[in-house]
Design a protein around this motif. Structure first.
Motif, mmCIF file in Angstrom:
data_model
loop_
_atom_site.group_PDB
_atom_site.id
_atom_site.type_symbol
_atom_site.label_atom_id
_atom_site.label_comp_id
_atom_site.label_asym_id
_atom_site.label_seq_id
_atom_site.Cartn_x
_atom_site.Cartn_y
_atom_site.Cartn_z
ATOM 1 N N MET A 1 0.723 -0.960 0.135
ATOM 2 C CA MET A 1 -0.205 -0.050 0.095
ATOM 3 C C MET A 1 0.727 1.257 -0.093
ATOM 4 S SD MET A 1 -2.523 1.358 3.355
ATOM 5 C CE MET A 1 -3.400 -0.358 2.425
ATOM 6 N N LEU A 2 0.131 2.387 -0.359
ATOM 7 C CA LEU A 2 1.039 3.808 -1.179
ATOM 8 C C LEU A 2 0.840 4.287 -0.150
ATOM 9 C CD1 LEU A 2 3.793 4.640 -2.601
ATOM 10 C CD2 LEU A 2 1.998 5.501 -4.616
ATOM 11 N N ILE A 3 1.674 5.289 0.446
ATOM 12 C CA ILE A 3 1.687 6.281 1.894
ATOM 13 C C ILE A 3 1.697 7.591 0.843
ATOM 14 C CG2 ILE A 3 1.543 7.134 3.672
ATOM 15 C CD1 ILE A 3 1.495 3.859 4.653
ATOM 16 N N ASN A 4 3.300 8.040 0.745
ATOM 17 C CA ASN A 4 3.168 9.267 0.856
ATOM 18 C C ASN A 4 4.565 8.216 -0.677
ATOM 19 O OD1 ASN A 4 2.187 11.277 2.925
ATOM 20 N ND2 ASN A 4 3.477 9.397 4.316
ATOM 21 N N PHE A 5 4.448 9.567 -1.326
ATOM 22 C CA PHE A 5 5.351 9.325 -3.020
ATOM 23 C C PHE A 5 5.389 10.740 -2.562
ATOM 24 C CE2 PHE A 5 5.876 8.799 -6.884
ATOM 25 C CZ PHE A 5 6.878 7.656 -6.878
ATOM 26 N N SER A 6 7.526 11.180 -3.469
ATOM 27 C CA SER A 6 8.075 11.739 -3.582
ATOM 28 C C SER A 6 8.770 11.755 -4.437
ATOM 29 C CB SER A 6 8.824 12.386 -2.436
ATOM 30 O OG SER A 6 7.947 12.726 -1.141
ATOM 31 N N ILE A 7 8.684 12.751 -5.176
ATOM 32 C CA ILE A 7 9.765 13.234 -7.145
ATOM 33 C C ILE A 7 10.296 14.054 -6.869
ATOM 34 C CG2 ILE A 7 7.806 13.526 -8.073
ATOM 35 C CD1 ILE A 7 8.757 11.434 -9.830
ATOM 36 N N SER A 8 11.442 13.882 -7.818
ATOM 37 C CA SER A 8 12.480 15.040 -7.906
ATOM 38 C C SER A 8 12.883 14.629 -9.398
ATOM 39 C CB SER A 8 13.096 15.759 -6.840
ATOM 40 O OG SER A 8 14.055 14.914 -6.508
ATOM 41 N N ASN A 9 14.301 14.993 -10.236
ATOM 42 C CA ASN A 9 14.885 15.385 -11.161
ATOM 43 C C ASN A 9 14.487 14.043 -12.010
ATOM 44 O OD1 ASN A 9 16.382 17.625 -11.133
ATOM 45 N ND2 ASN A 9 17.935 16.329 -9.248
ATOM 46 N N SER A 12 9.026 15.791 -15.787
ATOM 47 C CA SER A 12 9.253 16.788 -15.928
ATOM 48 C C SER A 12 9.671 17.254 -14.569
ATOM 49 C CB SER A 12 8.151 17.690 -16.584
ATOM 50 O OG SER A 12 6.705 16.282 -15.685
ATOM 51 N N TYR A 13 9.803 16.777 -13.411
ATOM 52 C CA TYR A 13 9.829 16.961 -12.346
ATOM 53 C C TYR A 13 11.180 17.517 -12.037
ATOM 54 C CZ TYR A 13 5.000 15.564 -11.896
ATOM 55 O OH TYR A 13 3.829 15.530 -11.774
ATOM 56 N N ARG A 14 11.612 18.950 -12.764
ATOM 57 C CA ARG A 14 13.117 18.998 -11.361
ATOM 58 C C ARG A 14 13.031 19.129 -9.633
ATOM 59 N NH1 ARG A 14 15.790 24.171 -13.283
ATOM 60 N NH2 ARG A 14 17.565 24.574 -11.982
ATOM 61 N N PHE A 15 11.839 19.010 -9.487
ATOM 62 C CA PHE A 15 11.634 19.793 -8.233
ATOM 63 C C PHE A 15 11.240 18.984 -7.093
ATOM 64 C CE2 PHE A 15 12.539 24.374 -9.880
ATOM 65 C CZ PHE A 15 14.406 24.080 -9.115
ATOM 66 N N LYS A 16 11.043 18.841 -6.005
ATOM 67 C CA LYS A 16 11.277 17.996 -5.318
ATOM 68 C C LYS A 16 9.162 18.051 -5.264
ATOM 69 C CE LYS A 16 10.322 16.013 -0.827
ATOM 70 N NZ LYS A 16 10.726 16.111 0.632
ATOM 71 N N ASN A 17 8.043 17.001 -5.403
ATOM 72 C CA ASN A 17 7.124 17.010 -5.579
ATOM 73 C C ASN A 17 6.494 16.072 -4.735
ATOM 74 O OD1 ASN A 17 5.538 19.008 -7.758
ATOM 75 N ND2 ASN A 17 7.869 18.394 -7.981
ATOM 76 N N ASP A 18 4.944 15.935 -4.303
ATOM 77 C CA ASP A 18 4.960 14.972 -2.785
ATOM 78 C C ASP A 18 3.540 14.866 -3.424
ATOM 79 O OD1 ASP A 18 7.589 14.856 -0.707
ATOM 80 O OD2 ASP A 18 6.722 16.570 -0.125
ATOM 81 N N ILE A 19 3.496 12.829 -3.036
ATOM 82 C CA ILE A 19 2.095 13.107 -2.758
ATOM 83 C C ILE A 19 1.369 11.863 -1.627
ATOM 84 C CG2 ILE A 19 0.289 11.397 -4.069
ATOM 85 C CD1 ILE A 19 1.265 11.823 -6.922
ATOM 86 N N SER A 20 0.698 11.977 -0.877
ATOM 87 C CA SER A 20 -0.144 11.912 -0.312
ATOM 88 C C SER A 20 -1.051 11.234 -0.222
ATOM 89 C CB SER A 20 0.203 12.924 1.693
ATOM 90 O OG SER A 20 -0.550 11.785 2.281
ATOM 91 N N PHE A 21 -1.282 10.008 0.470
ATOM 92 C CA PHE A 21 -2.672 8.759 0.796
ATOM 93 C C PHE A 21 -3.177 8.727 1.973
ATOM 94 C CE2 PHE A 21 -0.719 7.320 -3.202
ATOM 95 C CZ PHE A 21 -1.581 7.462 -4.647
#
Length: 92
Positions: A1-9, A12-21
């Protein structure tokens, strides 16, 4: 189960972006879209069953889904050294 997800670089995502479930206190769709879990990872135990991505064309919606997909593939194959870096908090 995915709870939180962060992505950068990634694409098209240069800077950090977060998703929270993690669900908020809004109770409008509680019966159909929120699961209660017993977790030591979270202080809140209300997790969304689904999430909707809304945005303009070329805003990065598809790239976010590709990032989650790539992370899942890497996790399935036990790949530790990949060319991208994800931070995800999961619960089995």
């Amino acid at each position: 189960m995915l709870i939180n997800f962060s992505i950068s670089n990634y694409k098209s995502y240069r800077f950090k972006n977060d998703i929270s479930f993690v669900a908020t206190k809004i109770k409008q769709y509680e019966e159909s879209n929120i699961s209660l879990i017993d977790s030591t990872l979270l202080t809140k135990n209300r997790i969304l069953n689904s999430l909707l991505f809304v945005g303009a064309n070329s805003a990065g919606k598809t790239n976010m889904l590709k990032a989650i997909s790539d992370y899942a593939k890497a996790a399935d194959f036990g790949i530790e050294d990949v060319h991208f870096e994800f931070v995800a908090h999961c619960k089995d």
